[in-house]
Scaffold this motif. Structure first.
Motif, PDB file in Angstrom:
ATOM      1  N   ALA A  74      -4.925   5.973  -3.643  1.00 46.71           N
ATOM      2  CA  ALA A  74      -4.422   5.520  -2.330  1.00 46.71           C
ATOM      3  C   ALA A  74      -3.822   4.050  -2.373  1.00 46.71           C
ATOM      4  O   ALA A  74      -2.931   4.212  -1.742  1.00 46.71           O
ATOM      5  CB  ALA A  74      -5.698   5.682  -1.208  1.00 46.71           C
ATOM      6  N   ILE A  75      -4.448   3.442  -3.022  1.00 46.30           N
ATOM      7  CA  ILE A  75      -3.881   1.981  -3.181  1.00 46.30           C
ATOM      8  C   ILE A  75      -2.586   1.944  -3.638  1.00 46.30           C
ATOM      9  O   ILE A  75      -1.318   1.357  -3.353  1.00 46.30           O
ATOM     10  CB  ILE A  75      -4.857   0.984  -4.092  1.00 46.30           C
ATOM     11  CG1 ILE A  75      -5.898   0.566  -3.249  1.00 46.30           C
ATOM     12  CG2 ILE A  75      -3.978  -0.169  -4.462  1.00 46.30           C
ATOM     13  CD1 ILE A  75      -6.926   0.086  -4.183  1.00 46.30           C
ATOM     14  N   SER A  76      -2.177   2.862  -4.671  1.00 43.17           N
ATOM     15  CA  SER A  76      -0.967   3.026  -5.261  1.00 43.17           C
ATOM     16  C   SER A  76       0.217   3.747  -4.603  1.00 43.17           C
ATOM     17  O   SER A  76       1.464   3.390  -4.679  1.00 43.17           O
ATOM     18  CB  SER A  76      -0.851   3.640  -6.730  1.00 43.17           C
ATOM     19  OG  SER A  76      -1.826   3.032  -7.626  1.00 43.17           O
ATOM     20  N   PHE A  83       2.717  -2.327   4.433  1.00 38.48           N
ATOM     21  CA  PHE A  83       3.060  -3.512   3.858  1.00 38.48           C
ATOM     22  C   PHE A  83       4.588  -3.960   4.221  1.00 38.48           C
ATOM     23  O   PHE A  83       4.906  -5.132   4.676  1.00 38.48           O
ATOM     24  CB  PHE A  83       2.826  -3.740   2.468  1.00 38.48           C
ATOM     25  CG  PHE A  83       3.061  -5.259   2.045  1.00 38.48           C
ATOM     26  CD1 PHE A  83       2.372  -6.310   2.339  1.00 38.48           C
ATOM     27  CD2 PHE A  83       4.120  -5.669   1.229  1.00 38.48           C
ATOM     28  CE1 PHE A  83       2.502  -7.567   1.942  1.00 38.48           C
ATOM     29  CE2 PHE A  83       4.521  -6.920   0.781  1.00 38.48           C
ATOM     30  CZ  PHE A  83       3.634  -7.831   1.090  1.00 38.48           C
ATOM     31  N   GLU A  84       5.518  -2.915   3.934  1.00 36.42           N
ATOM     32  CA  GLU A  84       6.902  -3.499   3.997  1.00 36.42           C
ATOM     33  C   GLU A  84       7.245  -3.200   5.382  1.00 36.42           C
ATOM     34  O   GLU A  84       8.110  -4.328   5.940  1.00 36.42           O
ATOM     35  CB  GLU A  84       7.792  -2.404   3.164  1.00 36.42           C
ATOM     36  CG  GLU A  84       8.924  -2.958   2.554  1.00 36.42           C
ATOM     37  CD  GLU A  84       9.780  -2.140   1.829  1.00 36.42           C
ATOM     38  OE1 GLU A  84      10.767  -2.273   1.540  1.00 36.42           O
ATOM     39  OE2 GLU A  84       9.153  -1.079   1.101  1.00 36.42           O
ATOM     40  N   GLU A  85       6.676  -2.519   6.440  1.00 38.87           N
ATOM     41  CA  GLU A  85       7.009  -2.509   7.739  1.00 38.87           C
ATOM     42  C   GLU A  85       6.236  -4.005   8.399  1.00 38.87           C
ATOM     43  O   GLU A  85       6.935  -4.400   9.548  1.00 38.87           O
ATOM     44  CB  GLU A  85       6.242  -1.476   8.483  1.00 38.87           C
ATOM     45  CG  GLU A  85       6.837  -0.088   8.148  1.00 38.87           C
ATOM     46  CD  GLU A  85       5.827   1.106   8.618  1.00 38.87           C
ATOM     47  OE1 GLU A  85       4.969   0.826   9.066  1.00 38.87           O
ATOM     48  OE2 GLU A  85       6.325   2.136   8.141  1.00 38.87           O
ATOM     49  N   TRP A 105       2.993  -1.746  -6.651  1.00 31.07           N
ATOM     50  CA  TRP A 105       4.188  -1.520  -5.709  1.00 31.07           C
ATOM     51  C   TRP A 105       4.749  -2.893  -5.421  1.00 31.07           C
ATOM     52  O   TRP A 105       6.112  -3.030  -4.959  1.00 31.07           O
ATOM     53  CB  TRP A 105       4.111  -0.648  -4.914  1.00 31.07           C
ATOM     54  CG  TRP A 105       2.753  -0.915  -3.880  1.00 31.07           C
ATOM     55  CD1 TRP A 105       1.600  -0.273  -4.100  1.00 31.07           C
ATOM     56  CD2 TRP A 105       2.383  -2.055  -2.970  1.00 31.07           C
ATOM     57  NE1 TRP A 105       0.581  -0.815  -3.269  1.00 31.07           N
ATOM     58  CE2 TRP A 105       1.089  -1.680  -2.743  1.00 31.07           C
ATOM     59  CE3 TRP A 105       3.268  -2.828  -2.344  1.00 31.07           C
ATOM     60  CZ2 TRP A 105       0.423  -2.491  -1.606  1.00 31.07           C
ATOM     61  CZ3 TRP A 105       2.706  -3.932  -1.501  1.00 31.07           C
ATOM     62  CH2 TRP A 105       1.334  -3.654  -0.777  1.00 31.07           C
ATOM     63  N   ALA A 106       3.739  -3.881  -5.328  1.00 35.27           N
ATOM     64  CA  ALA A 106       4.201  -5.351  -4.826  1.00 35.27           C
ATOM     65  C   ALA A 106       5.494  -5.911  -5.197  1.00 35.27           C
ATOM     66  O   ALA A 106       6.156  -6.422  -4.633  1.00 35.27           O
ATOM     67  CB  ALA A 106       3.157  -6.028  -4.886  1.00 35.27           C
ATOM     68  N   LEU A 183      -3.436   2.879 -14.958  1.00 35.51           N
ATOM     69  CA  LEU A 183      -2.968   1.984 -13.831  1.00 35.51           C
ATOM     70  C   LEU A 183      -2.922   0.420 -14.184  1.00 35.51           C
ATOM     71  O   LEU A 183      -1.832  -0.155 -13.985  1.00 35.51           O
ATOM     72  CB  LEU A 183      -4.212   2.132 -12.784  1.00 35.51           C
ATOM     73  CG  LEU A 183      -3.707   1.240 -11.458  1.00 35.51           C
ATOM     74  CD1 LEU A 183      -2.284   1.522 -10.739  1.00 35.51           C
ATOM     75  CD2 LEU A 183      -4.695   1.392 -10.458  1.00 35.51           C
ATOM     76  N   SER A 184      -3.711  -0.073 -15.076  1.00 35.31           N
ATOM     77  CA  SER A 184      -3.987  -1.315 -15.420  1.00 35.31           C
ATOM     78  C   SER A 184      -2.857  -1.698 -16.312  1.00 35.31           C
ATOM     79  O   SER A 184      -2.035  -2.606 -16.175  1.00 35.31           O
ATOM     80  CB  SER A 184      -5.325  -1.604 -16.097  1.00 35.31           C
ATOM     81  OG  SER A 184      -6.586  -1.633 -15.465  1.00 35.31           O
ATOM     82  N   TRP A 185      -2.390  -0.714 -17.355  1.00 39.26           N
ATOM     83  CA  TRP A 185      -1.440  -0.952 -18.091  1.00 39.26           C
ATOM     84  C   TRP A 185      -0.056  -0.741 -17.350  1.00 39.26           C
ATOM     85  O   TRP A 185       0.824  -1.745 -17.781  1.00 39.26           O
ATOM     86  CB  TRP A 185      -1.435   0.226 -19.066  1.00 39.26           C
ATOM     87  CG  TRP A 185      -0.521   0.056 -20.316  1.00 39.26           C
ATOM     88  CD1 TRP A 185      -0.189  -1.346 -20.765  1.00 39.26           C
ATOM     89  CD2 TRP A 185      -0.172   0.802 -21.430  1.00 39.26           C
ATOM     90  NE1 TRP A 185       0.609  -0.959 -21.881  1.00 39.26           N
ATOM     91  CE2 TRP A 185       0.282   0.132 -22.723  1.00 39.26           C
ATOM     92  CE3 TRP A 185      -0.732   2.243 -21.736  1.00 39.26           C
ATOM     93  CZ2 TRP A 185       0.714   0.672 -23.765  1.00 39.26           C
ATOM     94  CZ3 TRP A 185      -0.416   2.667 -22.804  1.00 39.26           C
ATOM     95  CH2 TRP A 185       0.498   2.265 -23.814  1.00 39.26           C
ATOM     96  N   LYS A 186       0.068  -0.137 -16.591  1.00 35.65           N
ATOM     97  CA  LYS A 186       1.272   0.054 -15.815  1.00 35.65           C
ATOM     98  C   LYS A 186       1.370  -1.459 -15.054  1.00 35.65           C
ATOM     99  O   LYS A 186       2.860  -1.928 -14.836  1.00 35.65           O
ATOM    100  CB  LYS A 186       1.445   1.277 -14.679  1.00 35.65           C
ATOM    101  CG  LYS A 186       2.621   1.488 -14.037  1.00 35.65           C
ATOM    102  CD  LYS A 186       2.703   2.556 -13.079  1.00 35.65           C
ATOM    103  CE  LYS A 186       3.973   2.886 -12.164  1.00 35.65           C
ATOM    104  NZ  LYS A 186       4.016   3.979 -11.463  1.00 35.65           N
ATOM    105  N   CYS A 187       0.413  -1.799 -14.194  1.00 38.94           N
ATOM    106  CA  CYS A 187       0.594  -3.228 -13.598  1.00 38.94           C
ATOM    107  C   CYS A 187       1.039  -4.360 -14.449  1.00 38.94           C
ATOM    108  O   CYS A 187       1.849  -5.129 -13.968  1.00 38.94           O
ATOM    109  CB  CYS A 187      -0.885  -3.242 -12.773  1.00 38.94           C
ATOM    110  SG  CYS A 187      -1.200  -2.336 -11.573  1.00 38.94           S
TER     111      CYS A 187
END
Length: 446
Positions: A74-76, A83-85, A105-106, A183-187
């Motif tokens: 859900a966070i991803s 956030f963009e809105e 995504w940030a 997820l950690s690796w991708k970040c």
């Protein structure tokens, strides 16, 4: 924009307080989910730090322990659009985004909008470096690997990082961490697309790691820690009305204890050891006769009965203020990164009992690299419980002020404390990195 968990929100807020103290003209919009605003919205903060909210990731984020993979998903996937809105609704133009590294995504949001992004890593530089060099584990046949069979094998090829055993890396190996590893690796892989990389650590605690990362990255790397609430320390950790639970003032109790005689025990706010291990811990603490201040979740009645006059049990406390109290002589910790930094800052020797993920590597740093702690469990691979007898004897030795081994720990802990103190004064490394970061933000707008 912090990751929606206390261990990430708190250091992000502490960084924001550092920034506005250095440069009062900065206006910070601190973005949290609606649920987290209800939890932290009444906390004291500078006037130029303002809250803004996005919808909750899941109906109640505090149930994430029941579906942690779903929470990560859900966070991803569900936070980026709101956030963009929010960026479109803000009254002031955004000069920079400071986002938790684990918000995958940030950086892409900032790049799409031509807003510079600082990625804030709320774990150690050592953990970051292991993730950054995960391919080396693969190339050396150490990922994936069965930990129980090869835990004593050395990992001595990660640039800038002291040698460790595979047993120090269970978070990165099969069967641990669920979706955390990919997820950690991708970040971490996305960090070079940011404009800055910030760490909540102090340069002096991991100098070789920072020097190596700087040689590998083209973006500035600023260790601006410790991102703990040291700005809020007043005097010598005196108590206040906020420090009273159920009519009992734990600072009043601490004031009545001999210097360095109390063991502070806290295993964090999320994960916990097994019920069977907690039974052994409880009996071991009771049998040791050691004075203790114990922060424990849930029903505290049993712990209170067992500790008697030698202990004080609370559901929450002002941890950094407690650790800096003169009666505290040791800290039994789960090795969360914020707790680790607070223990180092307070100059308190630590007993380590890591539970999950990166905590095992933090434990290794505390015990082997910094030499300011002892392990409760010598072999993390063992499924056996640490018995009450083992715990009792260890606590007696650890809290014995005449013990030579303990004396070495206390001397080393004092040295690291002094290094942290030098870093945060004007002209120290942390202050210089904060100045450089603020200057960079200003230049990016010119």
């Amino acid at each position: 924009m912090p990751y929606p968990a206390r261990g990430h929100i708190n250091p992000m807020m502490n960084l924001c307080k550092q920034l506005v103290l250095k440069s009062p003209s900065i206006i910070v919009t601190f973005v949290v989910t609606e649920e987290w605003l209800g939890i932290i919205g009444e906390q004291t903060k500078p006037a130029n730090i303002r809250f803004a909210t996005i919808p909750n990731v899941i109906p109640s984020e505090r149930v994430r322990g029941k579906d942690f993979p779903g929470f990560l998903e859900a966070i991803s996937t569900k936070m980026e659009a709101p956030f963009e809105e929010l960026l479109d609704r803000l009254k002031h133009p955004v000069s920079a985004i400071v986002a938790d590294t684990y918000l995958v995504w940030a950086v892409e949001v900032g790049n799409r909008r031509n807003i510079p992004v600082a990625s804030l890593m709320t774990m150690s530089a050592t953990v970051f470096s292991v993730l950054h060099h995960l391919e080396l584990l693969v190339q050396n046949g150490h990922f994936p690997v069965e930990l129980s069979e090869r835990g004593d094998e050395l990992v001595d090829y990660i640039p800038g990082v002291p040698a460790m055993r595979l047993a120090d890396l269970p978070a990165f190996l099969p069967g641990n961490g669920l979706k955390v590893k990919p997820l950690s690796w991708k970040c971490v892989l996305l960090v070079p697309k940011a404009q800055w990389l910030l760490f909540t650590c102090v340069h002096e605690l991991e100098p070789q790691v920072f020097d190596t990362l700087r040689a590998e990255f083209s973006i500035p790397i600023y260790p601006i820690g410790p991102s703990i609430p040291y700005l809020e320390l007043r005097g010598n950790a005196s108590g206040s009305s906020d420090d009273i639970f159920n009519g009992a003032d734990y600072f009043h109790w601490l004031d009545s204890q001999p210097i360095h005689s109390v063991l502070y025990i806290s295993f964090g706010s999320f994960y916990s050891v097994s019920d069977a291990q907690m039974d052994e811990i409880f009996c071991g603490v009771r049998d040791s006769g050691v004075r203790c201040l114990w922060v424990t979740r849930g029903n505290t009645a049993r712990f209170k009965d067992g500790c008697g006059d030698m202990g004080f049990v609370v559901p929450w406390c002002d941890q950094l203020k407690v650790l800096c109290h003169s009666s505290i002589g040791g800290f039994w910790t789960h090795c969360g990164w914020n707790s680790t930094l607070e223990g180092v800052f307070a100059g308190v020797p630590m007993l380590t009992l890591p539970i999950i993920f990166y905590q095992f590597l933090n434990c290794k740093q505390i015990v082997e690299d910094w030499k300011v702690g002892w392990r409760i469990k010598q072999d993390v691979r063992s499924k056996d419980l640490v018995t009450r007898g083992e715990i009792s004897e260890l606590l007696k030795r650890f809290m014995d002020q005449e013990n030579n081994e303990g004396l070495k720990l206390r001397m080393r802990a004092k040295e690291l404390q002094e290094a942290c103190q030098r870093a945060i004064v004007e002209g120290g490394s942390t202050q210089n990195y904060l100045d450089a970061f603020i200057t960079d933000i200003s230049r990016s707008q010119s």
